[in-house]
Design an enzyme around this catalytic site. Structure first.
Site, PDB file in Angstrom:
ATOM      1  N   HIS A  12       0.854  -1.195   0.000  1.00 44.91           N
ATOM      2  CA  HIS A  12       0.000   0.000   0.000  1.00 44.91           C
ATOM      3  C   HIS A  12       0.885   1.238   0.000  1.00 44.91           C
ATOM      4  O   HIS A  12       1.231   1.775   1.054  1.00 44.91           O
ATOM      5  CB  HIS A  12      -0.911  -0.026   1.239  1.00 44.91           C
ATOM      6  N   HIS A  14       1.289   4.921  -2.280  1.00 45.44           N
ATOM      7  CA  HIS A  14       0.881   5.823  -3.355  1.00 45.44           C
ATOM      8  C   HIS A  14       2.135   6.398  -4.003  1.00 45.44           C
ATOM      9  O   HIS A  14       2.978   6.975  -3.308  1.00 45.44           O
ATOM     10  CB  HIS A  14       0.003   6.948  -2.813  1.00 45.44           C
ATOM     11  N   HIS A 192      -9.672   1.240  -0.807  1.00 50.51           N
ATOM     12  CA  HIS A 192      -9.574   1.930   0.476  1.00 50.51           C
ATOM     13  C   HIS A 192     -10.946   1.932   1.148  1.00 50.51           C
ATOM     14  O   HIS A 192     -11.953   2.275   0.522  1.00 50.51           O
ATOM     15  CB  HIS A 192      -9.149   3.383   0.281  1.00 50.51           C
ATOM     16  N   GLU A 195     -10.792   3.673   6.875  1.00 49.29           N
ATOM     17  CA  GLU A 195      -9.801   4.544   7.510  1.00 49.29           C
ATOM     18  C   GLU A 195     -10.541   5.657   8.247  1.00 49.29           C
ATOM     19  O   GLU A 195     -10.245   5.965   9.391  1.00 49.29           O
ATOM     20  CB  GLU A 195      -8.859   5.133   6.463  1.00 49.29           C
ATOM     21  N   ASP A 273       1.902   3.903   3.125  1.00 50.70           N
ATOM     22  CA  ASP A 273       0.870   4.775   2.564  1.00 50.70           C
ATOM     23  C   ASP A 273       1.498   5.919   1.757  1.00 50.70           C
ATOM     24  O   ASP A 273       1.631   5.814   0.541  1.00 50.70           O
ATOM     25  CB  ASP A 273      -0.017   5.308   3.690  1.00 50.70           C
ATOM     26  N   ASP A 274       1.842   7.022   2.408  1.00 47.63           N
ATOM     27  CA  ASP A 274       2.487   8.187   1.777  1.00 47.63           C
ATOM     28  C   ASP A 274       3.656   8.595   2.681  1.00 47.63           C
ATOM     29  O   ASP A 274       3.556   9.578   3.426  1.00 47.63           O
ATOM     30  CB  ASP A 274       1.501   9.350   1.636  1.00 47.63           C
TER      31      ASP A 274
END
Length: 328
Positions: A12, A14, A192, A195, A273-274
């Site tokens: 996961h 981005h 997604h 969250e 994630d980021d």
């Protein structure tokens, strides 16, 4: 002890969200684009909350104006990942940021990303695959455009389809058509959910979009019957603890439900994630899991194996990655 050198699998990530701030600042300078307001005094990304994060994210993406920028971006992101032991990564890429959804333009961007991924595999020992994502807050019609791009370019690199963006916009069923398009083209499905939305959002996503994996999914913990359903169906959660803590989706590492989900039989994996946005790395994630929950190398290796089993790549790639994990 640090788990920096331990080989890792990440599902996961981005691509644009993995861009080092210095890389984006450099592009902005080259192109005379003023996005100085998205950086703090230390040079990192600056934002107030999740909604503002999305705006800063999209502002950073304005520097990525062509295939060459995405080639450079892919190399920069993979260099960071490889430095933290990642040997296999799946990254979310959106045609909306790569040619505005035009299939011809998307192919050019994609070729640039594949070129970079091939170079990184040769020089850094990391394998990258792509998952096309529609952007939820851009709406169901735009999602169909993303799904068409995904379907037209399914292959060795593009292996899946999913949805990111503002989770509270619309309901999962609104996007069912695009997911059906991608599934019919042979793409694997993730999405997604959970969250920010409650367990109902996770349940609706499972019912209406039938994903094999769910990005985040942490709020399923508020409905134990749903947790048991996820475990029974073998749905894999792409959990990003550092991201969840940083954005206050959970109040602290100690309060994060990843251990409870795993104890109840859910297949959990760990990702960043980021990472530069949330000041994390895969090393930080593994180190904090060890520190917070007492998870030692045996459990962390199990997380890697769960991630590899859930990866959307082909069996030949999985066998190669398994050897890298074993060698570590």
């Amino acid at each position: 002890m640090s788990y920096r050198a331990m080989p890792k699998v990440e599902l996961h990530l981005h691509l644009e969200g993995g861009a080092p701030p210095a890389f984006i600042r450099g592009l902005a300078k080259e192109k005379n684009i003023d996005i100085s307001g998205i950086f703090d005094e230390q040079g990192g990304y600056l934002y107030r909350d999740f909604e503002h994060f999305l705006q800063v994210y999209e502002a950073a993406c304005t520097t990525l104006t062509g295939p060459e920028e995405f080639r450079r971006l892919t190399l920069a992101v993979l260099e960071e990942s490889a430095a933290h032991g990642v040997v296999y990564s799946e990254t979310f890429v959106s045609p909306d940021f790569c040619g505005g959804g035009d299939v011809g333009a998307w192919r050019e961007y994609l070729a640039a990303m594949v070129e970079a991924a091939d170079e990184a595999e040769r020089t850094m020992g990391i394998t990258l695959k792509g998952i096309v994502t529609c952007i939820r807050h851009m709406g169901p019609e735009q999602a169909k455009t993303a799904a068409k791009c995904a379907a037209e370019t399914k292959g060795d690199f593009i292996v899946g389809y999913g949805m990111a963006g503002a989770e509270m916009v619309g309901r999962p069923g609104d996007f069912a058509y695009s997911f059906d398009m991608a599934r019919e083209a042979g793409l694997r499905i993730t999405c997604h959910a959970g969250e920010w939305g409650g367990p109902d959002m996770v349940a609706d996503t499972i019912r209406d979009l039938a994903p094999e994996r769910i990005g985040h999914g942490i709020n399923a913990i508020k409905d134990l019957a749903l947790v048991d359903q996820i475990a029974e169906q073998g749905i894999v959660l792409e959990v990003c603890p550092g991201s969840n803590v940083f954005l206050n989706a959970v109040p602290s590492w100690e309060a994060h439900p990843i251990a409870k989900l795993r104890d109840r039989g859910v297949k959990v994996t760990v990702s960043t994630d980021d990472p530069p946005f949330f000041h994390t790395t895969m090393t930080d994630e593994f180190d904090m899991l060890a520190r917070t929950f007492g998870w030692e190398e045996e459990v962390l290796s199990e997380l890697n194996q769960t991630a590899l089993d859930a990866a959307f790549c082909d069996d030949k790639t999985k066998e190669a990655v398994a050897k890298r994990l074993a060698a570590g």
